[in-house]
Design an enzyme around this catalytic site. Structure first.
Site: not given
Length: 163
Positions: A123, A141
């Site tokens: 991330d 995401d």
């Protein structure tokens, strides 16, 4: 032999492949140009901050001893298969549904690849307002969230054929 042109939404899978490629490329770049936990300011409300997530959204179950990696990889794979089957039964004319399903498939498989390769998901996108930071996330995401939003809108706006 004459073949009948399919009216199903299979061609939308190109978008899933594009999401996977963009997701994996962005994670590759994040891993090579960012340092773990050190934010790089992009805009006043956006940093790129490298993080490794062994859990799910918001690092759910991220502190467990490893079983969650297999669990979330399995969920990603099973959901992707289910959504591919759903897409295969969707009419090509149902654009919003096809778009939503394709984005979710691409996002789920993008994170699935990370879990298989590294046992975590990379991330790096960090939105914030002053000292409040939203959960760090990635391209996969984002694709999942946009895809779910499109499916919800589609289902709310499409009249049901059931009595």
């Amino acid at each position: 032999m004459v073949t009948k042109k399919s009216k199903k939404a299979w061609p939308w899978l190109w978008l899933s492949v594009l999401v996977i490629l963009l997701d994996q490329l962005s994670k590759y770049l994040a891993n090579h140009f960012l340092s773990l936990g050190h934010p790089v300011k992009i805009l006043p409300f956006l940093n790129f901050t490298l993080n490794y997530n062994t859990g799910a959204a918001f690092s759910f179950l991220g502190t467990e001893n490893g079983w969650q990696i297999i669990f979330f990889a399995a969920i990603s794979f099973v959901v992707s298969i289910f959504l591919i089957l759903w897409l295969s039964r969707t009419s090509r004319s149902e654009i919003m549904m096809s778009l939503g399903l394709s984005l979710i498939i691409g996002g789920a498989l993008g994170n699935f690849i990370d879990r298989l390769r590294w046992s975590y998901v990379t991330d790096f996108i960090d939105f914030h307002i002053k000292d409040w930071h939203f959960a760090t996330f990635n391209v996969a995401d984002s694709a999942i969230c946009v895809g779910v939003f499109l499916l919800i809108v589609y289902m709310l706006l499409t009249p049901s054929s059931k009595p």
